[in-house]
Scaffold this motif. Structure first.
Motif, PDB file in Angstrom:
ATOM      1  N   UNK A 219       0.832  -1.210   0.000  1.00 41.46           N
ATOM      2  CA  UNK A 219       0.000   0.000   0.000  1.00 41.46           C
ATOM      3  C   UNK A 219       0.859   1.250   0.000  1.00 41.46           C
ATOM      4  N   UNK A 220       1.924   1.230   0.806  1.00 43.73           N
ATOM      5  CA  UNK A 220       2.794   2.400   0.911  1.00 43.73           C
ATOM      6  C   UNK A 220       3.526   2.664  -0.405  1.00 43.73           C
ATOM      7  N   UNK A 221       4.104   1.638  -0.967  1.00 44.26           N
ATOM      8  CA  UNK A 221       4.957   1.829  -2.146  1.00 44.26           C
ATOM      9  C   UNK A 221       4.168   2.105  -3.418  1.00 44.26           C
ATOM     10  N   UNK A 222       2.978   1.525  -3.555  1.00 45.27           N
ATOM     11  CA  UNK A 222       2.209   1.732  -4.784  1.00 45.27           C
ATOM     12  C   UNK A 222       1.302   2.948  -4.719  1.00 45.27           C
ATOM     13  N   UNK A 223       0.826   3.281  -3.524  1.00 41.74           N
ATOM     14  CA  UNK A 223      -0.123   4.380  -3.400  1.00 41.74           C
ATOM     15  C   UNK A 223      -1.499   4.058  -3.962  1.00 41.74           C
ATOM     16  N   UNK A 224      -1.718   2.811  -4.328  1.00 42.51           N
ATOM     17  CA  UNK A 224      -3.007   2.397  -4.883  1.00 42.51           C
ATOM     18  C   UNK A 224      -4.048   2.326  -3.763  1.00 42.51           C
ATOM     19  N   UNK A 225      -5.272   2.696  -4.094  1.00 40.61           N
ATOM     20  CA  UNK A 225      -6.360   2.651  -3.128  1.00 40.61           C
ATOM     21  C   UNK A 225      -6.491   1.238  -2.551  1.00 40.61           C
ATOM     22  N   UNK A 226      -6.646   1.102  -1.221  1.00 40.70           N
ATOM     23  CA  UNK A 226      -6.742  -0.230  -0.625  1.00 40.70           C
ATOM     24  C   UNK A 226      -7.870  -1.079  -1.218  1.00 40.70           C
ATOM     25  N   UNK A 227      -8.982  -0.437  -1.543  1.00 43.19           N
ATOM     26  CA  UNK A 227     -10.085  -1.194  -2.131  1.00 43.19           C
ATOM     27  C   UNK A 227      -9.676  -1.803  -3.471  1.00 43.19           C
ATOM     28  N   UNK A 228      -8.903  -1.054  -4.260  1.00 45.71           N
ATOM     29  CA  UNK A 228      -8.456  -1.581  -5.546  1.00 45.71           C
ATOM     30  C   UNK A 228      -7.449  -2.705  -5.362  1.00 45.71           C
ATOM     31  N   UNK A 229      -6.562  -2.554  -4.378  1.00 48.19           N
ATOM     32  CA  UNK A 229      -5.611  -3.630  -4.097  1.00 48.19           C
ATOM     33  C   UNK A 229      -6.353  -4.903  -3.691  1.00 48.19           C
ATOM     34  N   UNK A 230      -7.397  -4.733  -2.898  1.00 44.50           N
ATOM     35  CA  UNK A 230      -8.201  -5.902  -2.511  1.00 44.50           C
ATOM     36  C   UNK A 230      -8.817  -6.569  -3.749  1.00 44.50           C
TER      37      UNK A 230
END
Length: 274
Positions: A219-230
């Motif tokens: 999450x820290x390194x990509x900056x992608x929204x947590x919902x999208x990572x999920x």
């Protein structure tokens, strides 16, 4: 934004436990001259005391002039006694920065002369390794320059978020202040579930720790929204989808439970602050 080498005067740290010690080491690492720092603490932990001595920071000095900044990092339960002793060391231009949980701006202002600039903040435990986040609120006496100085000091242990409404400190306490415990509980429960399902307990523990740490770093390194990572890790009708169907139940899933937990923590924070 201020840099630590530009602070116009001495920085006095009151309380050199794990949090205070981590902040001091962070300040020096970011350019604060150790000769311009001082610590008041009758018995810092051995590792912090060794660092103070190695860095050449004055410990419990008998004098040294009025500090530009006094940062309060003592336990909140001893604050009344400690502040009564250190308040006379502050001058009209001293900025007071508190990292004490539950101690309000009104409490802090009452301990010092009228018109004293005060910042109340709440860091979280990852600040001890420079990966924390702090939420801070200034009182009306804090100048833009002083706010910049406080920001620089607090950023020595991680990110800083500023709010104008002190009531939001209670919510921040419930989210980021108490939040590491929720994550630790997740790792603890995940390891226990893995062991219950048949994994060796030590392996389940290692897998849970690595998974939580790796997901956080992603999450820290990509900056992608947590919902999208999920969503990225969830294949339709796959194993993750089966698990999330349980965890995301609208009535008794993780979301409603965590919202209830945050509400409880925020409510308790308000109670403790009086």
């Amino acid at each position: 934004m201020a840099i630590l080498s530009d602070i116009p005067g001495r920085v006095l740290l009151v309380g050199a436990g794990k949090m205070g010690g981590a902040m001091l080491e962070g300040w020096i690492g970011l350019g604060l001259d150790p000769a311009r720092a001082a610590v008041i603490d009758p018995g810092p932990p051995p590792e912090v005391a060794a660092m103070i001595e190695a860095r050449g920071v004055a410990l419990n000095p008998l004098n040294g002039g009025v500090p530009a900044v006094m940062l309060l990092a003592v336990k909140p339960q001893v604050a009344p006694d400690v502040l009564a002793k250190v308040a006379p060391l502050a001058g009209p231009g001293t900025l007071i920065v508190s990292v004490m949980a539950g101690r309000t701006l009104a409490f802090l202002e009452a301990a010092f002369a009228p018109g004293t600039a005060v910042v109340r903040s709440i860091p979280n435990t990852p600040a001890a390794i420079g990966r924390g986040v702090t939420v801070a609120v200034p009182n009306p006496a804090v100048t833009p320059e002083q706010m910049s100085i406080a920001d620089a000091l607090l950023r020595a242990t991680g990110g800083v978020e500023w709010v104008e409404d002190e009531a939001l400190i209670d919510v921040a306490t419930a989210v980021s202040g108490s939040g590491p415990a929720y994550v630790f509980l997740l790792a603890e429960a995940l390891a226990a579930a893995g062991a219950k399902a048949g994994l060796p307990a030590d392996m389940a523990d290692r897998l849970a720790r690595a998974t939580v740490a790796g997901a956080g770093e992603l999450m820290v390194q990509t900056g992608i929204d947590p919902a999208q990572l999920r969503k990225n890790v969830t294949s339709p009708n796959g194993t993750t989808a089966a698990a999330l169907a349980v965890l995301m139940d609208e009535a008794k899933g993780f979301g409603p439970l965590l919202a209830e937990a945050v509400d409880a923590a925020a409510r308790r924070s308000r109670e403790l602050a009086g």
